[in-house]
Motif scaffolding. Structure first.
Motif, PDB file in Angstrom:
ATOM      1  N   PHE A 147       1.134  -1.329   0.067  1.00 26.53           N
ATOM      2  CA  PHE A 147       0.013  -0.055  -0.045  1.00 26.53           C
ATOM      3  C   PHE A 147       0.865   1.409   0.056  1.00 26.53           C
ATOM      4  O   PHE A 147       0.670   1.879  -0.709  1.00 26.53           O
ATOM      5  N   PHE A 148       1.923   1.707   0.900  1.00 21.15           N
ATOM      6  CA  PHE A 148       2.552   2.703   1.149  1.00 21.15           C
ATOM      7  C   PHE A 148       3.443   2.851   0.206  1.00 21.15           C
ATOM      8  O   PHE A 148       3.683   3.712  -0.508  1.00 21.15           O
ATOM      9  N   VAL A 149       4.543   1.620  -0.218  1.00 26.45           N
ATOM     10  CA  VAL A 149       5.363   1.992  -1.236  1.00 26.45           C
ATOM     11  C   VAL A 149       4.640   2.000  -2.633  1.00 26.45           C
ATOM     12  O   VAL A 149       5.081   2.992  -3.396  1.00 26.45           O
ATOM     13  N   GLY A 150       3.752   1.032  -2.889  1.00 25.49           N
ATOM     14  CA  GLY A 150       3.022   1.159  -3.926  1.00 25.49           C
ATOM     15  C   GLY A 150       2.476   2.637  -4.509  1.00 25.49           C
ATOM     16  O   GLY A 150       2.640   2.985  -5.414  1.00 25.49           O
TER      17      GLY A 150
ATOM     18  N   HIS B  46      -4.827  -1.625  -8.653  1.00 20.31           N
ATOM     19  CA  HIS B  46      -4.161  -1.531  -9.729  1.00 20.31           C
ATOM     20  C   HIS B  46      -2.486  -1.324  -8.888  1.00 20.31           C
ATOM     21  O   HIS B  46      -1.781  -1.814  -9.442  1.00 20.31           O
ATOM     22  N   THR B  47      -2.594  -0.418  -7.812  1.00 15.11           N
ATOM     23  CA  THR B  47      -1.512  -0.440  -6.844  1.00 15.11           C
ATOM     24  C   THR B  47      -0.782  -1.955  -6.637  1.00 15.11           C
ATOM     25  O   THR B  47       0.398  -2.093  -6.853  1.00 15.11           O
ATOM     26  N   PHE B  48      -1.784  -2.552  -5.889  1.00 12.17           N
ATOM     27  CA  PHE B  48      -1.188  -3.878  -5.577  1.00 12.17           C
ATOM     28  C   PHE B  48      -0.551  -4.879  -6.650  1.00 12.17           C
ATOM     29  O   PHE B  48       0.319  -5.501  -6.672  1.00 12.17           O
ATOM     30  N   SER B  49      -1.617  -4.963  -7.845  1.00 19.04           N
ATOM     31  CA  SER B  49      -1.094  -5.582  -8.893  1.00 19.04           C
ATOM     32  C   SER B  49       0.480  -5.162  -9.453  1.00 19.04           C
ATOM     33  O   SER B  49       1.243  -5.883  -9.883  1.00 19.04           O
ATOM     34  N   ILE B  50       0.522  -3.781  -9.576  1.00 18.22           N
ATOM     35  CA  ILE B  50       1.981  -3.417  -9.803  1.00 18.22           C
ATOM     36  C   ILE B  50       2.874  -3.941  -9.019  1.00 18.22           C
ATOM     37  O   ILE B  50       4.152  -4.405  -9.421  1.00 18.22           O
ATOM     38  N   PHE B  51       2.474  -4.121  -7.617  1.00 22.43           N
ATOM     39  CA  PHE B  51       3.624  -4.329  -6.654  1.00 22.43           C
ATOM     40  C   PHE B  51       3.809  -5.933  -7.057  1.00 22.43           C
ATOM     41  O   PHE B  51       4.962  -6.383  -7.098  1.00 22.43           O
ATOM     42  N   VAL B  52       2.675  -6.638  -7.239  1.00 23.58           N
ATOM     43  CA  VAL B  52       2.977  -7.999  -7.518  1.00 23.58           C
ATOM     44  C   VAL B  52       3.810  -8.322  -8.764  1.00 23.58           C
ATOM     45  O   VAL B  52       4.929  -9.062  -8.409  1.00 23.58           O
ATOM     46  N   GLU B  53       3.531  -7.631  -9.789  1.00 23.70           N
ATOM     47  CA  GLU B  53       4.194  -8.024 -11.121  1.00 23.70           C
ATOM     48  C   GLU B  53       5.815  -7.275 -11.084  1.00 23.70           C
ATOM     49  O   GLU B  53       6.589  -8.278 -11.118  1.00 23.70           O
ATOM     50  N   ILE B  54       6.103  -6.276 -10.406  1.00 20.96           N
ATOM     51  CA  ILE B  54       7.616  -5.856 -10.176  1.00 20.96           C
ATOM     52  C   ILE B  54       8.100  -6.604  -9.463  1.00 20.96           C
ATOM     53  O   ILE B  54       9.313  -7.103  -9.381  1.00 20.96           O
ATOM     54  N   SER B  55       7.467  -7.153  -8.040  1.00 21.80           N
ATOM     55  CA  SER B  55       8.222  -7.889  -7.158  1.00 21.80           C
ATOM     56  C   SER B  55       8.527  -9.403  -7.868  1.00 21.80           C
ATOM     57  O   SER B  55       9.773  -9.714  -7.568  1.00 21.80           O
ATOM     58  N   LEU B  56       7.865  -9.943  -8.576  1.00 19.52           N
ATOM     59  CA  LEU B  56       7.816 -11.128  -9.223  1.00 19.52           C
ATOM     60  C   LEU B  56       9.444 -10.666 -10.087  1.00 19.52           C
ATOM     61  O   LEU B  56      10.271 -11.778 -10.204  1.00 19.52           O
ATOM     62  N   PHE B  57       9.454  -9.880 -10.816  1.00 19.70           N
ATOM     63  CA  PHE B  57      10.555  -9.518 -11.587  1.00 19.70           C
ATOM     64  C   PHE B  57      11.592  -9.380 -11.015  1.00 19.70           C
ATOM     65  O   PHE B  57      12.708  -9.971 -11.244  1.00 19.70           O
ATOM     66  N   VAL B  58      11.689  -8.663  -9.863  1.00 20.59           N
ATOM     67  CA  VAL B  58      12.695  -8.502  -8.998  1.00 20.59           C
ATOM     68  C   VAL B  58      13.225  -9.676  -8.211  1.00 20.59           C
ATOM     69  O   VAL B  58      14.559 -10.144  -8.336  1.00 20.59           O
ATOM     70  N   ASP B  59      12.312 -10.481  -7.700  1.00 17.60           N
ATOM     71  CA  ASP B  59      12.894 -11.731  -7.128  1.00 17.60           C
ATOM     72  C   ASP B  59      13.315 -12.769  -8.183  1.00 17.60           C
ATOM     73  O   ASP B  59      14.326 -13.282  -7.653  1.00 17.60           O
ATOM     74  N   ILE B  60      12.938 -12.902  -9.525  1.00 18.11           N
ATOM     75  CA  ILE B  60      13.443 -13.810 -10.215  1.00 18.11           C
ATOM     76  C   ILE B  60      14.670 -13.187 -10.958  1.00 18.11           C
ATOM     77  O   ILE B  60      15.600 -14.345 -11.149  1.00 18.11           O
ATOM     78  N   PHE B  61      14.656 -12.099 -11.378  1.00 22.25           N
ATOM     79  CA  PHE B  61      15.865 -11.799 -12.138  1.00 22.25           C
ATOM     80  C   PHE B  61      16.990 -11.080 -11.324  1.00 22.25           C
ATOM     81  O   PHE B  61      18.154 -10.858 -11.975  1.00 22.25           O
TER      82      PHE B  61
END
Lengths: 176, 293, 179
Positions: free
Chosen positions: B14-17, B218-233
């Motif tokens: 919530f806050f960071v997003g 929208h904020t949460f889904s942006i957070f999920v998508e970028i987190s997945l990228f950051v975690d995996i790559f």
């Protein structure tokens, strides 16, 4: 006037008798014809290359008690314009449609019917085109008073001061 | 303990997003030589939207909005943020991808339920675009899962301790980043919510509270998508290192989107299925024959 | 005239004044003044304002320039589609008293006869500076709880409806090409 237009005028005069010609520009000619010859002249002009009906409009000459119908034809071959004008009676105005020559005339004729009250025989589609729920005489006739209609229909703002006078004084049209 | 961890993940989202979205607006403004809104503008927007009196369009609409928000919140709680893992052992790539579909479907259902044709066009475009970016993204993920023989995100993070996947498989990372731009709906790929064409697409009938909830979603889904990228790559690390990497990825995506115009929907799909999909297969081939740096 | 507000409504009004989303009804000529106020020279977004594409998401209804009878019907539709609280800003002389179209048979003379207008911007056309002056004033009105056009519309609905019917005959929109 261009030579091709001159030739065409001679031919039209041969076919339909004499009419008044007014040269407006090098490529623009206005002809005043009697109302029963209009369709014939338009058909001839169309077959000679003036195939684009760029405007069909109407002018209200209230002192002569007549409407003037104006057809503007444009040729894409040499860029010349023929303005065909005709006069019809202002009282109970009627004319024939040119929808069979130019299908787009349907909408021009609807508009003229809406704004001047001219009936076009042969055009089955005489619904209002632009105005919604109009309840007075056609609004572009000269005997229609838009200010009175506007006052009756759309109340304006009541001002405590006479702002118009004040504005005239500001502008210097009047001494304050 | 799990409850606190989930709460921590959601509050971070919530806050960071929302802060990063505000910063993105500021960055775009600066790119366009404007002053830009304050960084907390998006908080004001969300709470203002929640304070208004809106309209509902039937129970499918209400339920769709709630399902979208709930689905995305559920997805977010499974995503590991650095070493902050709410459900250890369950943070699987497939769990995240499947749960993510719940939110997207909820949104599609609710928005179509509003009955506005623009919303239907927007949803159709969103699903078409999803078809475009999911295929290259999954091919490049599959190469990584094949290489490490695991699909747990935590394990994938820990296995990159020596070198990040960004350097091990640069082509796959590029493909995933391009797909990420499409997932975020950032500028060349913001066809589903084209405000000038289809009046902001799926969101066309959203008023007040629904708008606020969808902005949160929208904020949460942006957070999920970028987190997945950051975690995996971009490898593992502590919570703060994760947030730092997250911010960098978000700002790069914002800068790219700030200077690009919009694709049409068929151009999106053609692009995704030509360039990134080809590159993804190339990367998968390299992994198969063992060419990994 | 101002209503009693609870503490929550005061907080909400404060938020509303700092995040104003606008719906532009740009059938008149005033629309040309909005691009400069939105882009780099004046930058509307720094005050939290921005354009919205649909009435459902908008807070402010900006009516730029004259309204004809035909567009007034659509304006009333749009106004009633917006969620409360909503604020209307009349932009340019034509919305105030008809402007140069005061004697036209097709354009209305004052907007606040049909829907409540919170604020007028005079001028033909108002410059972006005037627009910003107006929006800071509107922000102050919202914070103080003075922008209550939407409440007036609910309370005096009969009067507004009767005026609409008097000038329009019927508010319902008939569309030849969609029926």
């Amino acid at each position: 006037m261009m030579n091709s237009m001159n030739d065409l005028l001679e031919e039209l005069k041969k076919l339909f008798g004499n009419f008044e010609v007014q040269e407006i520009d090098e490529r623009e000619v206005k002809i005043d014809v009697e109302s029963d010859k209009v369709v014939g002249i338009l058909t001839t002009l169309k077959s000679k290359g003036y195939s684009h009906l760029s405007l069909l409009t109407c002018v209200d000459w209230i002192n002569e008690n007549k409407f003037e119908l104006i057809y503007i034809l444009y040729s894409w071959q040499n860029g010349c314009k023929f303005i065909v004008a005709t006069w019809i009676e202002r009282k109970n105005p009627k004319f024939v449609t040119v929808m069979n020559l130019w299908p787009v005339a349907r909408f021009y004729e609807r508009e003229i019917h809406e704004f001047f009250g001219v009936e076009f025989e042969g055009n089955d589609d005489m619904k209002p085109l632009i105005l919604e729920l109009w309840d007075d005489i056609p609004p572009l006739r000269k005997d229609f008073d838009p200010l009175e209609y506007s006052k009756k229909k759309f109340p304006g703002r009541q001002y405590d001061k006479d702002v118009i006078q004040e504005a005239l004084i500001f502008r210097g049209d009047k001494n304050g | 303990m799990t409850i606190f961890k989930v709460a921590a993940v959601l509050l971070t989202g919530f806050f960071v997003g929302l802060t990063l979205e505000g910063i993105a607006r500021k960055i775009i403004a600066r790119v366009q030589r404007r002053y830009g809104p304050p960084w907390y503008q998006n908080f004001i927007d969300v709470f203002k939207a929640l304070s208004k009196h809106g309209f509902s369009h039937g129970w499918i609409f209400d339920f769709g909005v709630l399902m979208a928000l709930g689905g995305v919140i559920a997805t977010l709680s499974f995503v590991p943020l650095g070493n902050l893992v709410a459900f250890p052992g369950l943070d699987n790539v497939f769990v995240v991808l499947y749960l993510f579909a719940v939110g997207a479907l909820g949104m599609a259902m609710g928005m179509v339920g509003s009955g506005n044709p623009n919303a239907s066009i927007g949803v159709a475009r969103a699903l078409t675009q999803m078809l475009g970016y999911e295929v290259p993204y999954l091919v490049s993920l599959a190469a990584i899962i094949f290489y490490y023989k695991t699909s747990s995100i935590s394990n994938l993070m820990n296995l990159q301790a020596d070198s990040w996947n960004l350097f091990k498989m640069p082509i796959g990372a590029a493909v995933a980043f391009i797909s990420l731009m499409g997932m975020l709906g950032k500028k060349p790929f913001d066809t589903p919510i084209a405000p000038a064409e289809i009046a902001s697409g799926p969101m066309v009938e959203l008023s007040s509270k629904y708008m606020g909830l969808l902005m949160l979603m929208h904020t949460f889904s942006i957070f999920v998508e970028i987190s997945l990228f950051v975690d995996i790559f971009l490898g593992g690390g502590s919570y703060l290192v994760f947030l730092l990497k997250f911010t960098v990825v978000w700002i790069i995506a914002t800068l790219i989107s700030a200077v690009l115009p919009r694709f049409r929907i068929e151009q999106v799909v053609k692009f995704y299925w030509r360039v990134p999909l080809g590159l993804a297969f190339l990367q998968a081939f390299f992994v198969l024959i063992g060419w990994v740096f | 005239m101002s209503y009693e507000r609870t503490i929550w409504e005061k907080i909400a009004d404060n938020l509303r004044s700092r995040s104003m989303w606008m719906l532009h009804y740009c059938t008149g000529c005033g629309a040309v003044e909005l691009p400069p106020s939105m882009t780099s020279r004046f930058d509307m977004e720094r005050l939290g304002m921005g354009p919205m594409a649909t009435p459902r998401q908008a807070d402010i209804f900006l009516i730029t320039g004259y309204l004809s009878v035909k567009t007034l019907r659509r304006v009333i539709y749009t106004y009633e589609q917006m969620p409360d609280p909503k604020y209307v800003v009349g932009f340019g002389s034509c919305t105030i008293n008809g402007g140069i179209y005061y004697d036209s048979y097709a354009t209305i003379n004052r907007v606040d006869y049909y829907i409540p207008v919170d604020l007028y911007i005079a001028g033909c056309m108002p410059r972006p500076e005037a627009i910003f002056e107006a929006f800071t004033e509107l922000m102050r009105m919202i914070r103080k709880g003075e922008a209550i056009g939407w409440k007036k519309y609910k309370e005096n609905y009969e009067w507004y409806k009767q005026n609409q019917l008097k000038s329009l005959g019927e508010v319902y929109v008939h569309d030849e090409f969609h029926e």
